[in-house]
Design an enzyme around this catalytic site. Sequence first.
Site, PDB file in Angstrom:
ATOM      1  CB  SER C  66       1.151   5.105   0.701  1.00 21.93           C
ATOM      2  OG  SER C  66       1.718   6.206   1.357  1.00 21.93           O
ATOM      3  CE  LYS C  69      -0.220   8.431  -0.341  1.00 23.02           C
ATOM      4  NZ  LYS C  69       1.240   8.649  -0.419  1.00 23.02           N
ATOM      5  CE1 TYR C 193      -2.524  11.260   1.843  1.00 22.01           C
ATOM      6  CE2 TYR C 193      -1.478  12.177   3.796  1.00 22.01           C
ATOM      7  CZ  TYR C 193      -1.405  11.447   2.630  1.00 22.01           C
ATOM      8  OH  TYR C 193      -0.206  10.892   2.249  1.00 22.01           O
ATOM      9  CE1 TYR C 245       4.926   7.167  -2.105  1.00 20.04           C
ATOM     10  CE2 TYR C 245       6.162   5.526  -0.871  1.00 20.04           C
ATOM     11  CZ  TYR C 245       5.013   6.271  -1.056  1.00 20.04           C
ATOM     12  OH  TYR C 245       3.967   6.113  -0.215  1.00 20.04           O
ATOM     13  CB  VAL C 263       5.641   4.204   5.658  1.00 25.65           C
ATOM     14  CG1 VAL C 263       6.370   5.019   4.613  1.00 25.65           C
ATOM     15  CG2 VAL C 263       4.436   4.929   6.199  1.00 25.65           C
TER      16      VAL C 263
END
Lengths: 311, 311, 311, 311
Positions: C66, C69, C193, C245, C263
Site C-alpha cells: 500500500s 498508493k 492495482y 487505515y 502490509v
Amino acid sequence: MSSQKLDVVVREIAEEMKAREDRGEVARYIPQLARADPEAFGIAVIDADGEAHVGGDADVPFSIQSVSKVFTLTLALGKVGDRLWRRVGKEPSGTAFNSIVQLEHESGIPRNPFINAGAIAVTDVILSGHQPREALGEILRFMRFLADDLTIAIDEGVAGSEQRTGFRNAALANYMRAFGNLENPVEYTLGVYFHHCAIAMSCRQLAMAARFLAHGGRNPSTGLNVVTAERARRINALMLTCGHYDGSGEFAYRVGLPGKSGVGGGILAVAPGKASIAVWSPGLDASGNSHLGRIALEALTRRMGWSIFGA
Amino acid sequence: MSSQKLDVVVREIAEEMKAREDRGEVARYIPQLARADPEAFGIAVIDADGEAHVGGDADVPFSIQSVSKVFTLTLALGKVGDRLWRRVGKEPSGTAFNSIVQLEHESGIPRNPFINAGAIAVTDVILSGHQPREALGEILRFMRFLADDLTIAIDEGVAGSEQRTGFRNAALANYMRAFGNLENPVEYTLGVYFHHCAIAMSCRQLAMAARFLAHGGRNPSTGLNVVTAERARRINALMLTCGHYDGSGEFAYRVGLPGKSGVGGGILAVAPGKASIAVWSPGLDASGNSHLGRIALEALTRRMGWSIFGA
Amino acid sequence: MSSQKLDVVVREIAEEMKAREDRGEVARYIPQLARADPEAFGIAVIDADGEAHVGGDADVPFSIQSVSKVFTLTLALGKVGDRLWRRVGKEPSGTAFNSIVQLEHESGIPRNPFINAGAIAVTDVILSGHQPREALGEILRFMRFLADDLTIAIDEGVAGSEQRTGFRNAALANYMRAFGNLENPVEYTLGVYFHHCAIAMSCRQLAMAARFLAHGGRNPSTGLNVVTAERARRINALMLTCGHYDGSGEFAYRVGLPGKSGVGGGILAVAPGKASIAVWSPGLDASGNSHLGRIALEALTRRMGWSIFGA
Amino acid sequence: MSSQKLDVVVREIAEEMKAREDRGEVARYIPQLARADPEAFGIAVIDADGEAHVGGDADVPFSIQSVSKVFTLTLALGKVGDRLWRRVGKEPSGTAFNSIVQLEHESGIPRNPFINAGAIAVTDVILSGHQPREALGEILRFMRFLADDLTIAIDEGVAGSEQRTGFRNAALANYMRAFGNLENPVEYTLGVYFHHCAIAMSCRQLAMAARFLAHGGRNPSTGLNVVTAERARRINALMLTCGHYDGSGEFAYRVGLPGKSGVGGGILAVAPGKASIAVWSPGLDASGNSHLGRIALEALTRRMGWSIFGA
C-alpha cells in the site's frame, strides 16, 4: 376428541420439558428476573371452545416483559388506527432487540412495534393526552378484561429495577425524542413502558388474554369483538415476521405460528382458528427467546398439525 | 362451488387490475426487462383439485428472476439437507436485496436464501461437483418436471445482459469467496445464477410448478412427493419472512400468504392446503415488488378468506 | 552536526529494533508475503542535503504494497487534478482497509485514496485511455525516476498471487463499477492495482522516491519540481489523516509525521523540510501496520524533535 | 518584521471575510445560537512573543461549544493521564459529530474525545469525585487561568436551552452508561457538559487560552508549563485527525493546522512554534464547521507559510 388429543399432547409436552437438561440461560440484567427458577415450565392452550388445556407451572405468574407489546400495539391501533404506522414500521429489523443503529439510519422511526424502540413509541401513543398513571391503568384494565381476570397486577419490584437500570431504553427514547418521534416527556413514556413490561401473568392468563387473536378478533367465550378480523390477522402477521427479534425467521421456520417472546421466558403464540397458547420457561437461547418454550411450541404444532404453513 | 367462486374472483381481479392506472415502475437496469409492457397483468391459481383458474395474461412468459430462488433452494435442500444452513441464514435481512453491508458484518454468511447473496450461495451448492452447463440443465429439468411443461426455457438475451452488467452480484460473489463461502470459481457460480434468474415462465407455469408447496410437498395431480411435508412448510415459512426483501413485513401484513417476488414483476404465492398462485405485472413498487401483483394477491386472499393469519 | 546526530540516531534505532523480541505478526494472506523474515529491520533517512542515513536491512527490497498508493495518488493528481476528488473522498474511513460497508453507504465513492477501494479508483484514473501494460509501465517509470534507480521492479510472484486470491479487492472493484465509479474493465484495473502493490523496493529506494514530499514538491538533489508545494503539502495531509487505515489517529498521536504503511511491513514517512524516511519490518500490529516500523519512527521523531505537532 | 507582516495579513483577512457574501448557515438547533449575527467575523492570533494580532469582531464573545472539548481533554489527561484512553479512543470517527452507531459497534467506547460522546465521557472523568458545581468551577477556573482573563463566564441561557433540548446527547450518555462507560448520574455529567459547551469567549480570549498548545505545553508569556511538550503535541495530533468531525480530512488538506471547531462558529487552531489562533463566524458549512472561519484559516496558513505539512 381433538380436545382429548390436545389434552394428552399438552400433558406430554409438559412432562418432556420438565425432564430436559438443556434449559438455556436465565436473564440476569435485573436481579428480579435472575431469581426465576430455571426448572420452571408451564404451558396453557385455550381451544376454540374456550376450553383450557394446561401443563406444568401453568398458573405461576411470571414477568411477561415484551409479550406486553402485543397488547399495547392492539390498544394503540385502537386509538389511532393506521396513523400508528407513521411512527413505527412493519418490517423485521435484522438486528438485536435493543439496537439503536437502525434508528439513526432511519430518522428515528423504529422498524416495528416489537423491538424496544418501537414498543416505546407505541407506549408514547397510548400515553398521549393522559397522565402516566392513567395510561398504565388503561393498559392494566385492558389486560384484565382480555384475560377475564381481575387479579393481574404489575410487579413493582421489577418495574422499579428496570427504571433504575434501563439506560439503553433511555437512550432509545431520548434518541426518538431528538427526531421528534416521542411526544411525551421521556421519563413519562419510559415509566409507562417499564411498568407494562413488568406485568406478571401466568400462562393460563396470557393464553386467555390472546383468544381474540386466534378467533378473528372476537373473544369466543363472550362473543365480544376486541378488534376486527382484519386487524387480528395483521397483528398475527407482525408477530410472525417480527415477534422474536433476530430469531423471528428461525421461529417461523421451526414453529410455524405467530408468536411473541419476552426475556422473562414467556412466549405467546396463536394458531389461527384453533387456539391461543402460552408457554413459559425462564432459560433463554442466544437470541433471547425461551429455550424450552420454543421447543415446546415446535412439538405442539407438529403433533397437532397446527403450522400455518401447511399440514 | 368454491371452484366456481374462485373462477369469478380471479376473473374480477384480472379485470380490476387491467383497469387501474397506478402501475408502478418497470425495472430498467437491463434493457430486456425495461422492454416489458407495463399494461400486462396475468394471474393463475391452481386449486387443490389441480384445476387452473386464470385471468389476463396468464399464458404470457416473463422473466421469473428472483422467483427462481424458491426452486433452487428446494433443489439445494434436496442435495445437502440442513447442512445448507451453514452457508446461509434464515433471518429477514432488514436491508435491500443486493446489500453487501450485512455480509461484512456477518463474515460472508448471507442472511437468507432469498436475497441475492444467499441465492448465489445456494446456486454454488447446486453447482458443486458439476459443470455449469450440467447444473443449469438440472435446474431447468426440475422446473419442467414441477410445471409438467417441457417448453420452459431460459431467455439467453436476459442472461447475457445480466452477465455483462451484474457488477453488484459479482461484488457479492467475490466477497463471499473471500470469506470462503463460495466453492466454485466466481464466474461459474454467477453464470448459473444469472441463467436461472433468466428462466421465462408464464403465470400458469409458475403456479403449476409450485403445487407441491401448497400441498404438503406433494404434487396433488400426480401424487408424487417432491419434498417432505415438513420441508414444504419450512420453505413456505422462509418465503413469508424473507420473500420480499425489505418489504416482507408489509407483504405479510397485507397479503398474509407466503410468497416470492422477482424484479420481472412476477410473484409466486402459496395458500397452504388450498392453492398455488402466480401473478405478474411488470411495474414495481418502491421495495422492488410488483405493484399490481401485490394488490391482486391482497384482493384474492381477502375475497377467498385465504390468509394464513386467520379468517 | 545535525547530520552526525542523525547518523547516530538512525544507527541506534536499527540496533535497538534488531534486539527487540516483540516483532508483530507477518502477514500470511499470500504465501509470498508470509515468507518474509520476521527478524528483518531496515531504516533509511534522506536529509535535506540529499544525504542518506541508513541502518539495518536498508538495502533489502520488500513488497511495498500500500505504500505504492502515495505514488499512484501523485500520478493521478498530475493527470486529472482536483477532478480526482469526484471519484474519491479525503476523509478518514473509521473502518478497516478493505471494508465495503462504507462504499454502500456512500454510493460507491471511497472515503480516501489510501484505503483499498480508493486506491483502486485512483488506479482506474491512471489506466484510463491506456492499456494495462502501458499504465503499469508509467507507474514503474515514475517510481524509478523519483528514486533515481532503474533497478526497481515488480515482483511477479506477488502480483500473480494477489491476482489469484484477491477476491475482496475484486468485490470492491465490482461494487464501484456497479455505481459507475470504475471506467475500465474490472480485471484491467485490478491487474494494474495488484501489480503496482507488488513493486519491490528497499528502504533506501523508498526514502529517495519520497524526497519531493519533504521538500515542497521538489527533488532537492536535482532541483526538479515533481509537484507544486501546495500539492506536496496536501498529499502529506492525506497521509497524516488516512495513511494507516484505522490506526491513523494512533500513528499521528505517537509518531507525529505524515506516513503511509503497507502490509509488507514498510512505512514511508515525511518530516517536512527535514527528511524523507522509510522503515521496514515485516511483523504487523493489530491495525496491519509494521509493529517495529512504527516504534522506530516514534523513536526517530522524538530524538530528532521532528514531530509536526511541536518541538 | 514577521510580526508586521502578520499584522497586515490578519487585517487583510478580516476585511476580505467581512466582504464575502457566502457566509454558510447559522446553527438553529437552539434559539440562542440562531440569534447569532451572520455578518460577524473575528480573528485573533497570538504569536510566539505573546503579541496579539486581531481583526474584525475579535473581542465579541460567542458560544465556544465544542471548542471547549480541547480544554476538558487537557484537564482530564491531567487527572488520569493515559488511563483516559480506556474510556475513549484516538481515531477519526468517519461519522457525524453526534452519531450513536459507532458506540453500538464498539461497546460504548467513543472513537475520540472530540465527538460528542467522547467529550461526554471526558466530562464524566473530570466530574468523578466531585459535585457538578465543583467540576464546572474547575473547568471555568482553568479557562480563566489559561486565557489570563477572569471575566470569562458561562452563558446560562445557552446552557439551559441545551439542557432542555439535548435529547441526542442524552441518548449518547445513557447509551454509554448502559455499557458502563459513564460513572456519574447521567444528568450530572450532561449538566456539566452542557455548561462547559456554553462558555462564552472572544477570539482573543480563545487564542490566549491555547498558547500552551503552540509552545510545547508552556505559556510563553508567564513561562509556566501547563502540560508537557509531549502532551501538547499529542493534543495537537488529536485535533488534526479528529477536530472537525467528518470534515477533519478536508480541514487538514486545506488548512494544514491542528484545529477544533464548534457549532457556535468558532475555530481554534494551532501553528506549532508560531502562534495560537482563533477565528469566529457563525455561518456553518455542511460538515458543521464555520464556513468563513475555515476559509480565513486557509488564507492565513498560505500567506504566512504556516502549514505543518511543508512550506
